[in-house]
Write an enzyme that holds these catalytic residues in place. Sequence first.
Site, short mmCIF file in Angstrom:
data_model
loop_
_atom_site.label_atom_id
_atom_site.label_comp_id
_atom_site.label_asym_id
_atom_site.label_seq_id
_atom_site.Cartn_x
_atom_site.Cartn_y
_atom_site.Cartn_z
N LYS A 155 -19.37 -36.07 -63.85
CA LYS A 155 -19.98 -35.22 -62.80
C LYS A 155 -21.50 -35.19 -62.91
O LYS A 155 -22.20 -35.36 -61.92
CB LYS A 155 -19.45 -33.76 -62.90
CG LYS A 155 -17.95 -33.62 -62.73
CD LYS A 155 -17.53 -32.16 -62.70
CE LYS A 155 -17.73 -31.41 -64.01
NZ LYS A 155 -16.90 -31.88 -65.14
N ARG A 205 -15.18 -23.04 -61.58
CA ARG A 205 -14.20 -23.47 -62.58
C ARG A 205 -13.01 -22.52 -62.65
O ARG A 205 -12.10 -22.76 -63.44
CB ARG A 205 -14.88 -23.51 -63.95
CG ARG A 205 -15.32 -24.91 -64.39
CD ARG A 205 -16.07 -24.73 -65.68
NE ARG A 205 -16.06 -25.83 -66.57
CZ ARG A 205 -17.11 -26.62 -66.80
NH1 ARG A 205 -18.22 -26.48 -66.12
NH2 ARG A 205 -17.03 -27.56 -67.72
N ARG A 228 -20.28 -39.69 -76.05
CA ARG A 228 -21.49 -38.99 -75.60
C ARG A 228 -22.02 -38.08 -76.70
O ARG A 228 -23.22 -37.94 -76.89
CB ARG A 228 -21.16 -38.17 -74.34
CG ARG A 228 -22.37 -37.45 -73.76
CD ARG A 228 -22.08 -36.83 -72.41
NE ARG A 228 -21.32 -35.60 -72.51
CZ ARG A 228 -20.86 -34.91 -71.46
NH1 ARG A 228 -21.07 -35.35 -70.24
NH2 ARG A 228 -20.19 -33.79 -71.62
N ARG A 252 -25.01 -32.73 -78.15
CA ARG A 252 -24.24 -31.57 -77.69
C ARG A 252 -23.13 -31.26 -78.68
O ARG A 252 -22.24 -32.08 -78.89
CB ARG A 252 -23.63 -31.87 -76.31
CG ARG A 252 -24.50 -31.43 -75.16
CD ARG A 252 -23.84 -31.69 -73.84
NE ARG A 252 -22.64 -30.89 -73.62
CZ ARG A 252 -22.02 -30.80 -72.45
NH1 ARG A 252 -22.51 -31.43 -71.41
NH2 ARG A 252 -20.94 -30.06 -72.32
N ARG A 259 -11.59 -27.99 -74.42
CA ARG A 259 -12.24 -27.95 -73.10
C ARG A 259 -11.34 -28.56 -72.03
O ARG A 259 -11.27 -28.06 -70.90
CB ARG A 259 -13.58 -28.68 -73.14
CG ARG A 259 -14.66 -27.83 -73.81
CD ARG A 259 -15.80 -28.67 -74.32
NE ARG A 259 -16.52 -29.36 -73.28
CZ ARG A 259 -17.26 -30.45 -73.49
NH1 ARG A 259 -17.35 -30.98 -74.69
NH2 ARG A 259 -17.90 -31.00 -72.50
P1 AMP Z 1 -20.36 -28.56 -68.79
O1 AMP Z 1 -21.75 -28.99 -69.09
O2 AMP Z 1 -20.11 -28.40 -67.33
O3 AMP Z 1 -19.33 -29.42 -69.46
O4 AMP Z 1 -20.19 -27.09 -69.40
C1 AMP Z 1 -20.33 -26.86 -70.80
C2 AMP Z 1 -19.76 -25.51 -71.13
O5 AMP Z 1 -20.49 -24.49 -70.44
C3 AMP Z 1 -18.31 -25.28 -70.74
O6 AMP Z 1 -17.41 -25.78 -71.71
C4 AMP Z 1 -18.25 -23.76 -70.61
O7 AMP Z 1 -18.19 -23.14 -71.88
C5 AMP Z 1 -19.62 -23.45 -70.01
N1 AMP Z 1 -19.56 -23.45 -68.52
C6 AMP Z 1 -20.18 -24.33 -67.69
N2 AMP Z 1 -19.91 -24.04 -66.41
C7 AMP Z 1 -19.08 -22.96 -66.42
C8 AMP Z 1 -18.42 -22.22 -65.42
N3 AMP Z 1 -18.54 -22.52 -64.12
N4 AMP Z 1 -17.64 -21.17 -65.82
C9 AMP Z 1 -17.51 -20.86 -67.11
N5 AMP Z 1 -18.08 -21.54 -68.11
C10 AMP Z 1 -18.86 -22.59 -67.79
#
Ligand code: AMP
Length: 190
Positions: free
Chosen positions: A14, A89, A128, A134, A146
């Site tokens: 994404k 989400r 990654r 990260r 996740r």
């Molecule tokens: P991402 O970079 O989108 O993979 O997000 C990394 C982490 O941020 C996720 O595993 C969640 O802990 C948190 N996070 C990101 N977006 C959301 C969301 N829309 N709702 C809740 N937690 C989020």
Amino acid sequence: MKNIVLFGPPGAGKGTQAQILKDEFNLVHISTGDVFRKNIKDQTPLGAMAKSYMDQGHLVPDEVTINMLAAEVEARPDAQGFIFDGFPRTEAQAQALEALMADKKTQINAMVALEVADELLVERLLERGKASGRADDANETVVRERIAEYYRKTDVLKRFYQAQDKYHGVDGVGAIDQITQRLVQVLNTL
Ligand code: AMP
């Protein structure tokens, strides 16, 4: 105004694709994960709170996430459209996004979902993790959690947008530019 939800499990691509599409379609890219990571880096109270969830591979609670997203949208009154990456989400987040868009006299035009098999997701995320620094990508237990969290809370949103005839699934396996082409094809029909 085109407002797109770029959807898919962690590791589907994404972020990579949103970076390309935002320029192609003149959209403001909002990644809730990036905003949380910036808050962690800046050592804000929001960052500290979010980190405790992110480190375990869990979602940050809806209320804070929704408020944060709304503030990001409000900060861009000039936007020609948005590409949302990692939001919504949960069902509550999807409802909140509907209300926020309606408030701005606009709407979500489409959910475009990158489809990738689970084992490939794990492989991509761990790969990654070696380069990105990260923490949540470096640990296989967190990576799998996740993905599990995605199936518990997020995957159901497909139906939310299908019910509005706005769901578009796209094959997320292949070269980056191939996948971009597939997404562009869908976005051009909107
Ligand atoms: P991402 O970079 O989108 O993979 O997000 C990394 C982490 O941020 C996720 O595993 C969640 O802990 C948190 N996070 C990101 N977006 C959301 C969301 N829309 N709702 C809740 N937690 C989020």
